[in-house]
Design a protein around this motif. Sequence first.
Motif, short mmCIF file in Angstrom:
data_model
loop_
_atom_site.label_atom_id
_atom_site.label_comp_id
_atom_site.label_asym_id
_atom_site.label_seq_id
_atom_site.Cartn_x
_atom_site.Cartn_y
_atom_site.Cartn_z
N VAL A 64 0.80 -1.16 0.13
CA VAL A 64 0.05 0.07 -0.07
C VAL A 64 1.00 1.44 0.11
O VAL A 64 0.27 2.52 -0.07
CB VAL A 64 -1.11 -0.01 1.16
N CYS A 65 2.14 0.96 0.20
CA CYS A 65 3.02 2.15 0.30
C CYS A 65 3.76 2.64 -1.05
O CYS A 65 4.25 2.02 -1.53
CB CYS A 65 4.19 1.95 1.27
N PRO A 66 3.22 3.94 -1.45
CA PRO A 66 3.60 4.52 -2.79
C PRO A 66 5.25 4.25 -3.00
O PRO A 66 5.80 4.11 -4.22
CB PRO A 66 3.03 5.62 -2.85
N THR A 67 5.82 4.51 -2.03
CA THR A 67 7.46 4.72 -2.16
C THR A 67 8.00 3.18 -2.28
O THR A 67 9.45 3.28 -2.56
CB THR A 67 7.97 5.37 -1.05
N ARG A 68 7.40 2.21 -2.02
CA ARG A 68 7.96 0.85 -2.28
C ARG A 68 8.61 0.52 -3.46
O ARG A 68 9.57 -0.06 -3.63
CB ARG A 68 7.00 -0.46 -1.85
N ALA A 69 7.98 1.28 -4.53
CA ALA A 69 8.55 1.05 -5.97
C ALA A 69 9.83 1.80 -6.11
O ALA A 69 10.79 1.26 -6.94
CB ALA A 69 7.51 1.66 -6.98
N LYS A 70 10.04 2.58 -5.54
CA LYS A 70 11.26 3.41 -5.55
C LYS A 70 12.37 2.44 -4.78
O LYS A 70 13.44 2.18 -5.08
CB LYS A 70 11.41 4.74 -4.88
N VAL A 71 11.95 1.96 -3.73
CA VAL A 71 13.05 0.80 -3.26
C VAL A 71 13.33 -0.23 -3.86
O VAL A 71 14.34 -0.71 -3.90
CB VAL A 71 12.31 0.32 -1.72
N GLN A 72 12.33 -0.77 -4.68
CA GLN A 72 12.60 -1.75 -5.63
C GLN A 72 13.39 -1.43 -6.49
O GLN A 72 14.14 -2.07 -6.94
CB GLN A 72 11.29 -2.15 -5.90
N ASP A 73 13.16 -0.15 -7.14
CA ASP A 73 14.07 0.22 -8.16
C ASP A 73 15.56 0.56 -7.84
O ASP A 73 16.59 0.04 -8.57
CB ASP A 73 13.73 1.73 -8.92
N ARG A 74 15.73 1.26 -6.62
CA ARG A 74 17.11 1.28 -6.09
C ARG A 74 17.82 0.12 -5.70
O ARG A 74 19.01 -0.31 -6.18
CB ARG A 74 16.90 2.22 -4.93
N LEU A 75 17.09 -0.90 -5.18
CA LEU A 75 17.87 -2.08 -4.60
C LEU A 75 18.05 -3.06 -5.84
O LEU A 75 18.87 -3.66 -6.17
CB LEU A 75 16.87 -2.89 -3.66
N GLY A 76 17.23 -2.78 -7.03
CA GLY A 76 17.37 -3.74 -8.25
C GLY A 76 18.57 -3.16 -8.88
O GLY A 76 19.33 -3.83 -9.59
N ALA A 77 18.75 -1.88 -8.96
CA ALA A 77 19.91 -1.11 -9.55
C ALA A 77 21.35 -1.61 -8.72
O ALA A 77 22.15 -1.66 -9.39
CB ALA A 77 19.89 0.28 -9.81
N ASP A 78 21.28 -1.38 -7.63
CA ASP A 78 22.41 -1.40 -6.47
C ASP A 78 22.70 -2.87 -6.23
O ASP A 78 23.89 -3.24 -6.23
CB ASP A 78 22.03 -0.85 -5.29
N HIS A 79 21.84 -3.69 -6.20
CA HIS A 79 22.36 -5.21 -5.91
C HIS A 79 21.16 -6.12 -7.01
O HIS A 79 20.24 -6.80 -6.29
CB HIS A 79 21.68 -5.28 -4.29
N PRO A 80 21.44 -6.07 -7.97
CA PRO A 80 20.68 -7.04 -9.01
C PRO A 80 20.64 -8.52 -8.67
O PRO A 80 19.92 -9.20 -8.39
CB PRO A 80 21.15 -6.74 -10.29
N GLU A 81 21.99 -8.78 -8.11
CA GLU A 81 22.16 -10.23 -7.81
C GLU A 81 21.38 -10.66 -6.51
O GLU A 81 21.11 -11.66 -6.25
CB GLU A 81 23.79 -10.44 -7.57
N LEU A 82 21.08 -9.84 -5.60
CA LEU A 82 20.53 -10.07 -4.40
C LEU A 82 18.96 -9.96 -4.94
O LEU A 82 18.20 -10.90 -4.03
CB LEU A 82 20.70 -8.90 -3.30
N ILE A 83 18.29 -9.24 -5.53
CA ILE A 83 16.97 -9.05 -5.93
C ILE A 83 16.77 -10.50 -6.72
O ILE A 83 15.81 -11.30 -6.57
CB ILE A 83 16.65 -7.91 -7.05
N ASP A 84 17.71 -11.03 -7.73
CA ASP A 84 17.67 -12.13 -8.28
C ASP A 84 17.43 -13.41 -7.47
O ASP A 84 16.81 -14.38 -7.99
CB ASP A 84 18.77 -12.20 -9.38
#
Length: 378
Positions: free
Chosen positions: A253-273
């Motif tokens: 429900v938190c709008p900013t979660r998408a920003k967290v997803q984008d940042r972690l995906g850019a900084d730590h793609p291996e951890l998101i994978d």
Amino acid sequence: MTSVQQWNQPLGSADLVVVGAGIVGLAHAVDAVRRGMSVAVVERDERATGASVRNFGHGCFTAQDGDALRYALEARSRWLRLADEAGLRMRESGTVVVARAEDEYAVLEEFRAARGGDQVVLLDAAGVARRMPVGHGVLGGAWLPMDIRVDPRQAAHAIADWLALQGVRFHWATTAHTIEPDLVGTSRGRIRAGRTVVAVGHDVDRHFPELAEQAGVRRCALHMLRVADPHGRAIDPAVLSGFSLLRYDGFGVCPTRAKVQDRLGADHPELIDIGLNLMFTQRPDGDLTIGDTHTYATTLDPFNAEALDQHVLKETARLLGVERLTVRERWRGVYAAADRPFLIASPMPGVRVVSVTAGIGMTTALGLAPEVLDDLLR
């Protein structure tokens, strides 16, 4: 006695036969006992050894959403009652969610606005440090006071022992071969069943393969470890991280979660994978249960990749502000996964197949079971 004669041996009858002695099966047995029903439980192993004992022991009630939140809130009161009755090690310790970036803290602010101060208490960096040891870069966090912790290596066994004292008949080391509307055929004989609940987790496809295929049930493998506590201090709450914000539906429900997803995906793609949910809980002996990663398949590869353990160890050490961690144990957890968090199906009259398909069985099962039995007995 031949195997055929043994299979035909009568094992009595019960108002409810539960197949599976994990937490989901036990939850149905508990609710049936409270209704005054006779219950028999069939379990293929000598004791519960699956997801119900390989988890964090975390009642993560607050971070759920939809039906899962409803079941979780009902389960909370039932855990409290059962802890007293069955002698469970339980802590009403809450959960700390650590924010190490501005967007993570913004998500927690939004979550508090959505849920209110009774469920979400915002913390500054000092407030987080009072509850757990932290590494550098912690900006603040949130405390979720409604959450609980149990010892997963003790809880399922203690519940089974309590149920046995209430008259529940356990058939351990017994495999359910056939399930019919009023009969469960096992490796030790036949049980007449008024009603039947099949709660075998990710192994639902062993009994009802077409049902599992239609529901999209797969197996999710988790890399988890037990490590020595590097700080030697009590850590009462469960601890979640920014990666956890991406794993629990309540934060959706938190709008900013998408920003967290984008940042972690850019900084730590291996951890998101690898589906990292960076979190830990402390065991009664002081060690930490840490994890976890997520790999999905209908049939899992039997080989554990060391790289996944190393990711978990490195990121947990960074969260705790230490160089390295001493490993005591490693294991793979496996649970059922699907597009929806719950599989509740009626393959034949008087039979329900129940599987929590989102890794939240400990959190929701005690609240889910009463609704399933209400419908089954209607």
